[in-house]
Design a protein around this motif. Sequence first.
Motif, PDB file in Angstrom:
ATOM      1  N   TRP A  36       0.853  -1.179   0.000  1.00 44.01           N
ATOM      2  CA  TRP A  36       0.000   0.000   0.000  1.00 44.01           C
ATOM      3  C   TRP A  36       0.894   1.237   0.000  1.00 44.01           C
ATOM      4  O   TRP A  36       1.840   1.332   0.795  1.00 44.01           O
ATOM      5  CB  TRP A  36      -0.907   0.025   1.222  1.00 44.01           C
ATOM      6  CG  TRP A  36      -2.004  -0.970   1.174  1.00 44.01           C
ATOM      7  CD1 TRP A  36      -2.033  -2.210   1.748  1.00 44.01           C
ATOM      8  CD2 TRP A  36      -3.263  -0.815   0.507  1.00 44.01           C
ATOM      9  NE1 TRP A  36      -3.214  -2.827   1.471  1.00 44.01           N
ATOM     10  CE2 TRP A  36      -4.003  -2.002   0.717  1.00 44.01           C
ATOM     11  CE3 TRP A  36      -3.848   0.215  -0.248  1.00 44.01           C
ATOM     12  CZ2 TRP A  36      -5.282  -2.181   0.199  1.00 44.01           C
ATOM     13  CZ3 TRP A  36      -5.119   0.030  -0.757  1.00 44.01           C
ATOM     14  CH2 TRP A  36      -5.817  -1.164  -0.529  1.00 44.01           C
ATOM     15  N   TYR A  37       0.570   2.146  -0.886  1.00 48.15           N
ATOM     16  CA  TYR A  37       1.227   3.446  -0.945  1.00 48.15           C
ATOM     17  C   TYR A  37       0.167   4.512  -0.695  1.00 48.15           C
ATOM     18  O   TYR A  37      -1.033   4.248  -0.787  1.00 48.15           O
ATOM     19  CB  TYR A  37       1.841   3.684  -2.330  1.00 48.15           C
ATOM     20  CG  TYR A  37       3.086   2.884  -2.634  1.00 48.15           C
ATOM     21  CD1 TYR A  37       3.011   1.526  -2.898  1.00 48.15           C
ATOM     22  CD2 TYR A  37       4.330   3.493  -2.681  1.00 48.15           C
ATOM     23  CE1 TYR A  37       4.157   0.788  -3.191  1.00 48.15           C
ATOM     24  CE2 TYR A  37       5.477   2.776  -2.978  1.00 48.15           C
ATOM     25  CZ  TYR A  37       5.383   1.430  -3.230  1.00 48.15           C
ATOM     26  OH  TYR A  37       6.513   0.712  -3.514  1.00 48.15           O
ATOM     27  N   ARG A  38       0.614   5.719  -0.405  1.00 48.49           N
ATOM     28  CA  ARG A  38      -0.324   6.832  -0.302  1.00 48.49           C
ATOM     29  C   ARG A  38       0.329   8.098  -0.827  1.00 48.49           C
ATOM     30  O   ARG A  38       1.555   8.241  -0.796  1.00 48.49           O
ATOM     31  CB  ARG A  38      -0.797   7.034   1.132  1.00 48.49           C
ATOM     32  CG  ARG A  38       0.273   7.482   2.112  1.00 48.49           C
ATOM     33  CD  ARG A  38      -0.290   7.534   3.530  1.00 48.49           C
ATOM     34  NE  ARG A  38       0.721   7.933   4.509  1.00 48.49           N
ATOM     35  CZ  ARG A  38       0.515   7.919   5.825  1.00 48.49           C
ATOM     36  NH1 ARG A  38      -0.662   7.513   6.325  1.00 48.49           N
ATOM     37  NH2 ARG A  38       1.480   8.295   6.643  1.00 48.49           N
ATOM     38  N   GLN A  39      -0.534   8.985  -1.292  1.00 43.70           N
ATOM     39  CA  GLN A  39      -0.054  10.267  -1.790  1.00 43.70           C
ATOM     40  C   GLN A  39      -0.989  11.368  -1.319  1.00 43.70           C
ATOM     41  O   GLN A  39      -2.172  11.375  -1.677  1.00 43.70           O
ATOM     42  CB  GLN A  39       0.044  10.270  -3.308  1.00 43.70           C
ATOM     43  CG  GLN A  39       0.700  11.509  -3.872  1.00 43.70           C
ATOM     44  CD  GLN A  39       1.091  11.350  -5.328  1.00 43.70           C
ATOM     45  OE1 GLN A  39       0.579  10.488  -6.042  1.00 43.70           O
ATOM     46  NE2 GLN A  39       2.017  12.179  -5.783  1.00 43.70           N
ATOM     47  N   ALA A  40      -0.448  12.266  -0.516  1.00 45.85           N
ATOM     48  CA  ALA A  40      -1.205  13.406  -0.032  1.00 45.85           C
ATOM     49  C   ALA A  40      -0.998  14.570  -1.000  1.00 45.85           C
ATOM     50  O   ALA A  40      -0.003  14.612  -1.730  1.00 45.85           O
ATOM     51  CB  ALA A  40      -0.741  13.792   1.362  1.00 45.85           C
ATOM     52  N   PRO A  41      -1.925  15.522  -1.016  1.00 46.09           N
ATOM     53  CA  PRO A  41      -1.788  16.671  -1.924  1.00 46.09           C
ATOM     54  C   PRO A  41      -0.452  17.387  -1.733  1.00 46.09           C
ATOM     55  O   PRO A  41      -0.064  17.691  -0.602  1.00 46.09           O
ATOM     56  CB  PRO A  41      -2.963  17.564  -1.520  1.00 46.09           C
ATOM     57  CG  PRO A  41      -3.967  16.635  -0.956  1.00 46.09           C
ATOM     58  CD  PRO A  41      -3.173  15.570  -0.247  1.00 46.09           C
ATOM     59  N   GLY A  42       0.255  17.596  -2.822  1.00 48.05           N
ATOM     60  CA  GLY A  42       1.517  18.317  -2.772  1.00 48.05           C
ATOM     61  C   GLY A  42       2.693  17.506  -2.280  1.00 48.05           C
ATOM     62  O   GLY A  42       3.797  18.047  -2.117  1.00 48.05           O
ATOM     63  N   LYS A  43       2.467  16.225  -2.040  1.00 48.37           N
ATOM     64  CA  LYS A  43       3.552  15.380  -1.535  1.00 48.37           C
ATOM     65  C   LYS A  43       3.812  14.224  -2.486  1.00 48.37           C
ATOM     66  O   LYS A  43       2.986  13.879  -3.317  1.00 48.37           O
ATOM     67  CB  LYS A  43       3.210  14.847  -0.141  1.00 48.37           C
ATOM     68  CG  LYS A  43       3.121  15.925   0.919  1.00 48.37           C
ATOM     69  CD  LYS A  43       2.952  15.318   2.301  1.00 48.37           C
ATOM     70  CE  LYS A  43       2.952  16.388   3.376  1.00 48.37           C
ATOM     71  NZ  LYS A  43       2.812  15.792   4.743  1.00 48.37           N
ATOM     72  N   GLU A  44       4.977  13.620  -2.331  1.00 51.67           N
ATOM     73  CA  GLU A  44       5.316  12.466  -3.150  1.00 51.67           C
ATOM     74  C   GLU A  44       4.621  11.217  -2.613  1.00 51.67           C
ATOM     75  O   GLU A  44       4.266  11.132  -1.431  1.00 51.67           O
ATOM     76  CB  GLU A  44       6.838  12.256  -3.147  1.00 51.67           C
ATOM     77  CG  GLU A  44       7.608  13.365  -3.831  1.00 51.67           C
ATOM     78  CD  GLU A  44       9.081  13.041  -3.970  1.00 51.67           C
ATOM     79  OE1 GLU A  44       9.787  13.824  -4.630  1.00 51.67           O
ATOM     80  OE2 GLU A  44       9.526  12.019  -3.410  1.00 51.67           O
ATOM     81  N   ARG A  45       4.436  10.266  -3.498  1.00 52.68           N
ATOM     82  CA  ARG A  45       3.858   8.997  -3.078  1.00 52.68           C
ATOM     83  C   ARG A  45       4.844   8.284  -2.164  1.00 52.68           C
ATOM     84  O   ARG A  45       6.049   8.226  -2.458  1.00 52.68           O
ATOM     85  CB  ARG A  45       3.553   8.137  -4.304  1.00 52.68           C
ATOM     86  CG  ARG A  45       2.746   6.894  -4.020  1.00 52.68           C
ATOM     87  CD  ARG A  45       2.336   6.192  -5.301  1.00 52.68           C
ATOM     88  NE  ARG A  45       1.458   7.018  -6.128  1.00 52.68           N
ATOM     89  CZ  ARG A  45       0.824   6.548  -7.206  1.00 52.68           C
ATOM     90  NH1 ARG A  45       0.970   5.296  -7.584  1.00 52.68           N
ATOM     91  NH2 ARG A  45       0.063   7.372  -7.915  1.00 52.68           N
ATOM     92  N   GLU A  46       4.334   7.719  -1.068  1.00 52.70           N
ATOM     93  CA  GLU A  46       5.201   7.016  -0.132  1.00 52.70           C
ATOM     94  C   GLU A  46       4.676   5.613   0.141  1.00 52.70           C
ATOM     95  O   GLU A  46       3.464   5.369   0.122  1.00 52.70           O
ATOM     96  CB  GLU A  46       5.319   7.780   1.201  1.00 52.70           C
ATOM     97  CG  GLU A  46       4.064   7.840   2.028  1.00 52.70           C
ATOM     98  CD  GLU A  46       4.271   8.358   3.449  1.00 52.70           C
ATOM     99  OE1 GLU A  46       5.443   8.490   3.877  1.00 52.70           O
ATOM    100  OE2 GLU A  46       3.266   8.623   4.127  1.00 52.70           O
TER     101      GLU A  46
END
Length: 123
Positions: A36-46
């Motif tokens: 599972w990855y996540r990406q918040a607005p303005g941030k890179e996918r982690e």
Amino acid sequence: QVQVVESGGGLVQPGGSLRLSCAASGRIFSTRAMSWYRQAPGKERELVAAITSGGSTNYVDSVKGRFTISRENAKNTVYLQMTSLKPEDTAVYYCNAAITDKNGNILVTRDYWGQGTQVTVAS
């Protein structure tokens, strides 16, 4: 062809819980690591969490003790149980699966991504 589909996102209050699911389907010979990855607005996918076919797991430090990744190999499905959610967990969550598909006698392993599911933690 192989498809990867996530479900289970939504709006939850801080301190609440959500369970994400990700199912792979199609011409699957075997499924290796699922993540599972996540990406918040303005941030890179982690990378949030990953699990091998044997069940070994690893987590990003910020979710340790709160999130649990698990899988059902027979269903080519991975889950992410999220508890004690915080506003900073708000992001689009993506499933990634390393899948070997079989075309005749040819086996090819590729990374497949789901379309993403929104998780919003807010009061």
